[in-house]
Design a protein around this motif. Structure first.
Motif, mmCIF file in Angstrom:
data_model
loop_
_atom_site.group_PDB
_atom_site.id
_atom_site.type_symbol
_atom_site.label_atom_id
_atom_site.label_comp_id
_atom_site.label_asym_id
_atom_site.label_seq_id
_atom_site.Cartn_x
_atom_site.Cartn_y
_atom_site.Cartn_z
ATOM 1 N N GLN A 106 0.801 -1.225 0.000
ATOM 2 C CA GLN A 106 0.000 0.000 0.000
ATOM 3 C C GLN A 106 0.835 1.277 0.000
ATOM 4 N N GLY A 107 2.117 1.167 -0.246
ATOM 5 C CA GLY A 107 2.978 2.341 -0.285
ATOM 6 C C GLY A 107 3.908 2.303 -1.474
ATOM 7 N N ASP A 108 4.833 3.263 -1.510
ATOM 8 C CA ASP A 108 5.765 3.372 -2.632
ATOM 9 C C ASP A 108 7.189 3.552 -2.128
ATOM 10 N N VAL A 109 8.126 3.010 -2.891
ATOM 11 C CA VAL A 109 9.554 3.223 -2.672
ATOM 12 C C VAL A 109 10.139 3.745 -3.974
ATOM 13 N N ASP A 110 10.732 4.941 -3.943
ATOM 14 C CA ASP A 110 11.348 5.554 -5.116
ATOM 15 C C ASP A 110 12.857 5.601 -4.938
ATOM 16 N N ASP A 136 2.968 -0.333 4.662
ATOM 17 C CA ASP A 136 2.290 -1.063 5.728
ATOM 18 C C ASP A 136 3.110 -2.312 6.065
ATOM 19 N N LEU A 137 3.670 -2.366 7.273
ATOM 20 C CA LEU A 137 4.565 -3.456 7.634
ATOM 21 C C LEU A 137 3.869 -4.802 7.785
ATOM 22 N N ARG A 138 2.575 -4.812 8.104
ATOM 23 C CA ARG A 138 1.919 -6.096 8.361
ATOM 24 C C ARG A 138 1.949 -7.021 7.136
ATOM 25 N N PRO A 139 1.430 -6.607 5.975
ATOM 26 C CA PRO A 139 1.532 -7.514 4.817
ATOM 27 C C PRO A 139 2.955 -7.718 4.341
ATOM 28 N N LEU A 140 3.842 -6.758 4.638
ATOM 29 C CA LEU A 140 5.222 -6.874 4.194
ATOM 30 C C LEU A 140 5.968 -7.938 4.977
ATOM 31 N N LEU A 150 9.388 -11.610 13.648
ATOM 32 C CA LEU A 150 9.044 -10.437 12.852
ATOM 33 C C LEU A 150 7.597 -10.419 12.394
ATOM 34 N N ARG A 151 6.933 -11.563 12.399
ATOM 35 C CA ARG A 151 5.642 -11.669 11.729
ATOM 36 C C ARG A 151 4.515 -10.944 12.451
ATOM 37 N N GLN A 152 4.694 -10.607 13.748
ATOM 38 C CA GLN A 152 3.676 -9.836 14.453
ATOM 39 C C GLN A 152 3.961 -8.338 14.423
ATOM 40 N N THR A 153 5.037 -7.934 13.781
ATOM 41 C CA THR A 153 5.371 -6.526 13.683
ATOM 42 C C THR A 153 4.420 -5.831 12.717
ATOM 43 N N ALA A 154 3.941 -4.651 13.099
ATOM 44 C CA ALA A 154 3.003 -3.910 12.264
ATOM 45 C C ALA A 154 3.263 -2.422 12.411
ATOM 46 N N GLY A 155 2.643 -1.635 11.532
ATOM 47 C CA GLY A 155 2.787 -0.186 11.576
ATOM 48 C C GLY A 155 2.944 0.375 10.178
ATOM 49 N N THR A 156 2.800 1.680 10.083
ATOM 50 C CA THR A 156 2.990 2.379 8.818
ATOM 51 C C THR A 156 4.314 3.130 8.882
ATOM 52 N N VAL A 157 5.170 2.938 7.888
ATOM 53 C CA VAL A 157 6.507 3.513 7.940
ATOM 54 C C VAL A 157 6.768 4.387 6.720
ATOM 55 N N VAL A 184 10.589 6.798 10.147
ATOM 56 C CA VAL A 184 9.510 6.995 11.114
ATOM 57 C C VAL A 184 8.521 5.841 11.000
ATOM 58 N N MET A 185 7.889 5.507 12.125
ATOM 59 C CA MET A 185 6.811 4.521 12.145
ATOM 60 C C MET A 185 5.724 5.021 13.075
ATOM 61 N N GLN A 186 4.458 4.817 12.711
ATOM 62 C CA GLN A 186 3.351 5.204 13.580
ATOM 63 C C GLN A 186 2.317 4.090 13.629
ATOM 64 N N ASP A 187 1.546 4.093 14.724
ATOM 65 C CA ASP A 187 0.457 3.133 14.925
ATOM 66 C C ASP A 187 0.933 1.703 14.700
ATOM 67 N N GLY A 188 2.054 1.358 15.358
ATOM 68 C CA GLY A 188 2.635 0.048 15.120
ATOM 69 C C GLY A 188 2.606 -0.845 16.339
ATOM 70 N N GLN A 189 3.243 -1.992 16.195
ATOM 71 C CA GLN A 189 3.404 -2.915 17.317
ATOM 72 C C GLN A 189 4.661 -3.745 17.099
ATOM 73 N N LEU A 190 5.281 -4.120 18.228
ATOM 74 C CA LEU A 190 6.440 -4.997 18.230
ATOM 75 C C LEU A 190 6.169 -6.118 19.215
ATOM 76 N N SER A 191 6.579 -7.328 18.888
ATOM 77 C CA SER A 191 6.340 -8.429 19.803
ATOM 78 C C SER A 191 7.628 -9.147 20.143
ATOM 79 N N GLN A 192 7.857 -10.314 19.581
ATOM 80 C CA GLN A 192 9.035 -11.096 19.939
ATOM 81 C C GLN A 192 10.326 -10.427 19.509
ATOM 82 N N LEU A 193 10.268 -9.573 18.496
ATOM 83 C CA LEU A 193 11.475 -8.865 18.073
ATOM 84 C C LEU A 193 12.065 -8.076 19.225
#
Length: 283
Positions: A106-110, A136-140, A150-157, A184-193
């Motif tokens: 859902q984002g772009d890398v240039d 969006d880190l979740r689908p990534l 890493l699989r429970q990591t989420a957020g918009t970066v 930057v990352m917002q509205d995220g989560q970190l777990s086992q990482l």
């Protein structure tokens, strides 16, 4: 294709309905899965970054204007790339990419790049700018090929990288970088990482042992790195959660392939932690 000029000239507008990125791993020094040649032996020094030289000496042999657009991408690690486009110009050995764009998660890398080959007095030089927007880190990261931590990591970066460097291989490019980077990352989560990387005092301050293995909600993560001679030093590194603000400092050394980061937690309220061990029932 114009072969009448002193330097042959190519102009192309290419499209593809499907592309497998595994076919292009040889461009950065790795061995493609279908390659027939012998595998390159592991680096005896245990290095990670490839040191295979890119054939920059061949660039002056062709002038080119190229555009490319691919609608469906298969990545080597199963990452969700949705589209890739490229504008490339090669003239008298100077290579300009403006831009190479990936649409993913859902984002772009240039990537904008300018590469100048050997001259009489200087080695090959490269200027690169990378712009990351709304990934969006979740689908990534929620991929079978990713480590479980890493699989429970989420957020918009989002973020950026601006570098100048010299060299002929990926290892040289990274070891000689000069520039600036931010993330930057917002509205995220970190777990086992976080549980694997952070020391016990940081984990306690974040309430990991109170809440078990539930993901820790991250309000925001802000970082800025000053890059000198391949060493990225953190000038800003802050992580904010419900209970704690964590300040970090340290560096990432690409030349030595080492990492040193130190984190200090600052609780927003009083935290009580119950700890048990074989030596004592209650501390």
């Amino acid at each position: 294709v114009d072969t009448n000029a002193k330097v042959p000239r190519l102009k192309a507008n290419l499209t593809s309905s499907y592309i497998d990125l595994a076919d292009f791993t040889g461009l950065y020094g790795a061995k493609p899965a279908a390659a027939s040649g012998p595998a390159k032996p592991p680096d005896p020094g245990g290095r990670v970054l490839p040191d295979a030289a890119i054939a920059v000496s061949k660039l002056p042999g062709l002038n080119a204007d190229l555009s490319f657009d691919a609608a469906r991408i298969k990545s080597t690690g199963g990452l969700p790339f949705e589209r890739v486009s490229l504008e490339l110009q090669l003239k008298d050995g100077e290579l300009t990419v403006k831009p190479l764009r990936f649409h993913a998660a859902q984002g772009d890398v240039d990537l904008n790049l300018h590469f100048t080959p050997f001259t009489k007095n200087t080695p090959p030089r490269m200027h690169a700018e990378i712009d990351v927007r709304h990934i969006d880190l979740r689908p990534l990261l929620d991929q079978p090929s990713m480590p479980a931590m890493l699989r429970q990591t989420a957020g918009t970066v989002g973020g950026f990288v601006k570098i100048d460097t010299t060299g002929v291989s990926p290892r040289e490019f990274l070891a000689r970088m000069e520039g600036d980077a931010g993330f930057v990352m917002q509205d995220g989560q970190l777990s086992q990482l976080l549980e694997r990387l952070a020391p016990i005092d940081v984990l306690g301050a974040l309430g990991v042992y109170v809440r078990g293995d539930k993901p820790i909600q991250i309000h925001c993560l802000v970082s800025r790195f000053d890059i000198k001679t391949g060493v990225a030093t953190a000038t800003t590194l802050l992580l904010d959660t419900d209970q704690t603000t964590v300040a970090g400092k340290g560096n990432i050394n690409f030349a030595d392939e080492t990492l040193f980061l130190n984190f200090t937690p600052y609780n927003k309220s009083f935290t009580c932690l119950l700890y048990t061990s074989d030596a004592a029932d209650d501390l």
